[in-house]
Write a protein that holds these residues in place. Structure first.
Motif, mmCIF file in Angstrom:
data_model
loop_
_atom_site.group_PDB
_atom_site.id
_atom_site.type_symbol
_atom_site.label_atom_id
_atom_site.label_comp_id
_atom_site.label_asym_id
_atom_site.label_seq_id
_atom_site.Cartn_x
_atom_site.Cartn_y
_atom_site.Cartn_z
ATOM 1 N N VAL A 20 1.175 -0.985 -0.078
ATOM 2 C CA VAL A 20 -0.265 0.297 -0.052
ATOM 3 C C VAL A 20 0.613 0.862 -0.214
ATOM 4 C CG1 VAL A 20 -1.402 1.201 1.389
ATOM 5 C CG2 VAL A 20 -2.245 -1.238 0.937
ATOM 6 N N LEU A 21 1.809 1.239 0.559
ATOM 7 C CA LEU A 21 3.059 2.527 0.755
ATOM 8 C C LEU A 21 3.433 2.786 -0.295
ATOM 9 C CD1 LEU A 21 4.420 2.216 4.208
ATOM 10 C CD2 LEU A 21 2.652 3.650 3.289
ATOM 11 N N THR A 22 4.114 1.272 -1.124
ATOM 12 C CA THR A 22 4.760 2.059 -2.309
ATOM 13 C C THR A 22 4.163 1.973 -3.595
ATOM 14 O OG1 THR A 22 5.907 -0.230 -1.390
ATOM 15 C CG2 THR A 22 5.768 0.575 -4.212
ATOM 16 N N ALA A 23 2.233 1.542 -3.305
ATOM 17 C CA ALA A 23 1.262 1.787 -4.523
ATOM 18 C C ALA A 23 1.279 3.663 -4.809
ATOM 19 C CB ALA A 23 0.231 1.469 -4.601
ATOM 20 N N LEU A 24 1.008 4.010 -2.905
ATOM 21 C CA LEU A 24 0.970 5.663 -2.586
ATOM 22 C C LEU A 24 2.350 6.832 -2.891
ATOM 23 C CD1 LEU A 24 -0.992 5.208 0.572
ATOM 24 C CD2 LEU A 24 -2.099 6.023 -1.121
ATOM 25 N N ASP A 25 3.507 5.679 -2.960
ATOM 26 C CA ASP A 25 4.417 6.464 -3.165
ATOM 27 C C ASP A 25 4.480 6.655 -4.631
ATOM 28 O OD1 ASP A 25 5.517 6.957 0.037
ATOM 29 O OD2 ASP A 25 6.697 4.740 -0.959
ATOM 30 N N HIS A 26 4.310 5.666 -5.552
ATOM 31 C CA HIS A 26 4.204 5.603 -7.217
ATOM 32 C C HIS A 26 2.926 7.015 -7.435
ATOM 33 C CE1 HIS A 26 7.106 2.279 -7.851
ATOM 34 N NE2 HIS A 26 6.247 1.468 -7.319
ATOM 35 N N ARG A 27 2.211 6.418 -6.466
ATOM 36 C CA ARG A 27 1.019 7.330 -6.820
ATOM 37 C C ARG A 27 1.746 8.947 -6.867
ATOM 38 N NH1 ARG A 27 -5.510 7.862 -6.552
ATOM 39 N NH2 ARG A 27 -5.949 9.866 -6.843
ATOM 40 N N SER A 28 1.819 9.004 -5.177
ATOM 41 C CA SER A 28 1.785 10.516 -5.264
ATOM 42 C C SER A 28 3.437 11.046 -6.562
ATOM 43 C CB SER A 28 3.283 9.979 -3.665
ATOM 44 O OG SER A 28 3.879 11.436 -2.835
ATOM 45 N N GLU A 29 4.213 9.801 -6.943
ATOM 46 C CA GLU A 29 5.422 10.122 -7.537
ATOM 47 C C GLU A 29 4.415 10.910 -9.086
ATOM 48 O OE1 GLU A 29 7.987 7.216 -7.709
ATOM 49 O OE2 GLU A 29 9.058 7.413 -5.539
ATOM 50 N N ARG A 30 3.582 9.941 -9.047
ATOM 51 C CA ARG A 30 3.095 10.482 -10.559
ATOM 52 C C ARG A 30 2.209 11.683 -10.590
ATOM 53 N NH1 ARG A 30 -1.237 6.521 -11.282
ATOM 54 N NH2 ARG A 30 -2.602 8.194 -10.269
ATOM 55 N N ILE A 31 2.150 11.804 -9.129
ATOM 56 C CA ILE A 31 0.957 13.329 -9.354
ATOM 57 C C ILE A 31 2.476 14.762 -9.643
ATOM 58 C CG2 ILE A 31 0.347 14.738 -7.403
ATOM 59 C CD1 ILE A 31 -1.836 11.981 -6.593
ATOM 60 N N LYS A 32 3.372 14.297 -8.980
ATOM 61 C CA LYS A 32 4.216 15.395 -8.307
ATOM 62 C C LYS A 32 4.965 15.425 -10.257
ATOM 63 C CE LYS A 32 8.273 16.383 -6.346
ATOM 64 N NZ LYS A 32 10.070 16.002 -5.663
ATOM 65 N N ALA A 33 4.664 14.097 -10.737
ATOM 66 C CA ALA A 33 5.401 13.824 -12.449
ATOM 67 C C ALA A 33 4.450 15.160 -12.805
ATOM 68 C CB ALA A 33 5.437 13.245 -12.679
ATOM 69 N N GLU A 34 3.073 14.539 -12.494
ATOM 70 C CA GLU A 34 2.334 15.358 -13.318
ATOM 71 C C GLU A 34 2.180 16.610 -13.210
ATOM 72 O OE1 GLU A 34 -1.623 13.618 -13.013
ATOM 73 O OE2 GLU A 34 -1.415 11.656 -14.292
ATOM 74 N N LEU A 35 2.065 17.227 -11.747
ATOM 75 C CA LEU A 35 2.561 18.808 -11.177
ATOM 76 C C LEU A 35 3.637 19.614 -12.126
ATOM 77 C CD1 LEU A 35 1.420 18.687 -7.231
ATOM 78 C CD2 LEU A 35 -0.214 19.591 -9.437
ATOM 79 N N ASP A 36 4.253 19.061 -11.514
ATOM 80 C CA ASP A 36 5.750 19.353 -12.992
ATOM 81 C C ASP A 36 5.628 19.874 -14.154
ATOM 82 O OD1 ASP A 36 7.178 19.666 -10.610
ATOM 83 O OD2 ASP A 36 8.592 17.534 -10.343
ATOM 84 N N ASP A 37 5.200 18.462 -14.714
ATOM 85 C CA ASP A 37 4.658 18.581 -16.602
ATOM 86 C C ASP A 37 3.844 20.109 -16.600
ATOM 87 O OD1 ASP A 37 6.004 17.343 -18.742
ATOM 88 O OD2 ASP A 37 3.791 15.686 -18.721
ATOM 89 N N ALA A 38 2.910 20.041 -15.726
ATOM 90 C CA ALA A 38 1.798 21.251 -15.853
ATOM 91 C C ALA A 38 2.315 22.678 -16.139
ATOM 92 C CB ALA A 38 0.574 21.135 -14.667
ATOM 93 N N SER A 39 3.161 22.593 -14.739
ATOM 94 C CA SER A 39 3.987 23.607 -13.963
ATOM 95 C C SER A 39 4.450 24.418 -15.601
ATOM 96 C CB SER A 39 4.988 23.597 -13.297
ATOM 97 O OG SER A 39 5.728 24.846 -13.060
ATOM 98 N N ARG A 40 5.378 23.023 -16.093
ATOM 99 C CA ARG A 40 6.367 23.449 -17.349
ATOM 100 C C ARG A 40 5.333 23.799 -18.451
ATOM 101 N NH1 ARG A 40 7.365 20.468 -21.231
ATOM 102 N NH2 ARG A 40 5.949 18.768 -20.450
ATOM 103 N N LEU A 41 4.605 23.572 -18.884
ATOM 104 C CA LEU A 41 3.505 24.090 -19.674
ATOM 105 C C LEU A 41 3.281 24.960 -19.794
ATOM 106 C CD1 LEU A 41 1.929 20.212 -20.712
ATOM 107 C CD2 LEU A 41 3.311 21.962 -21.785
#
Length: 161
Positions: A29-50
Motif C-alpha cells: 500500500v505504501l509503495t502504491a501510494l509512493d508511486h501515486r505520489s510520484e506520478r502526481i508530482k510528475a504531473e504537477l511538474d509537467d503542468a508547471s512546465r507547460l
C-alpha cells in the motif's frame, strides 16, 4: 464482554491487521501510494512546465503583436508622408504648368499684338503711298514728277516699314 458483537468485530479487525502486517500489505500500500505520489508530482511538474511554456509563448505573441502594431504605425506614417510629398509635388507641378501656360498665352498675345501692329503699319503705309502717289500724280506732271514720285514712295516705304 465475549458475548458482545463489537468485541468480536474488534478482535477480527486486529487479527486481519496482523495478517496484513505479516504478509506485508502495508508495504504494498505504501509503495502504491509512493508511486501515486510520484506520478502526481510528475504531473504537477509537467503542468508547471507547460504553464511556463504557455506564459513564454504568450509573451512572445504579445511582443510580436506590439512589433506588428509599431510596424503598422510606421507604415501608416510613411504613407502619410508620401501622400503629403506627392500632393506637394503635384501642386508644384500644377503651379508650374499654369505659369508656363500663362507665359505662353502672354507670348502669343504679344506676338499677335506685334503682328497686328505691323499689319496696321503696312496697311497705313500702303494707304499713304497710294494717297501720296495719287496726289503727286495729279499735281506734278512730267519727268520731274515721275522722279519725285519714285523717290517719295521709296522714302515713305522705308520710314513706315
Amino acid at each position: 464482554m465475549f458475548a458482545e458483537p463489537e468485541f468480536w468485530v474488534a478482535v477480527g479487525f486486529v487479527i486481519l491487521m496482523g495478517i496484513f502486517a505479516y504478509i506485508g500489505v502495508h508495504r504494498t500500500v505504501l509503495t502504491a501510494l509512493d508511486h501515486r505520489s510520484e506520478r502526481i508530482k510528475a504531473e504537477l511538474d509537467d503542468a508547471s512546465r507547460l504553464k511556463q511554456e504557455a506564459a513564454d509563448l504568450l509573451d512572445q505573441y504579445k511582443a510580436r503583436r506590439a512589433s506588428a502594431e509599431r510596424e503598422a504605425q510606421d507604415i501608416i506614417a510613411a504613407a502619410k508622408v508620401d501622400a503629403e510629398r506627392i500632393a506637394s509635388e503635384a501642386k508644384a507641378k500644377m503651379e508650374d504648368f499654369v505659369a508656363r501656360r500663362t507665359k505662353a498665352a502672354e507670348n502669343k498675345i504679344a506676338l499677335a499684338e506685334a503682328q497686328a501692329l505691323a499689319d496696321v503699319r503696312a496697311a497705313a503705309a500702303n494707304a499713304a503711298v497710294a494717297a501720296a502717289s495719287t496726289i503727286l500724280s495729279q499735281t506734278v506732271k512730267g519727268p520731274v514728277a515721275d522722279d519725285l514720285l519714285a523717290k517719295g514712295i521709296t522714302e515713305v516705304r522705308q520710314k513706315l516699314n
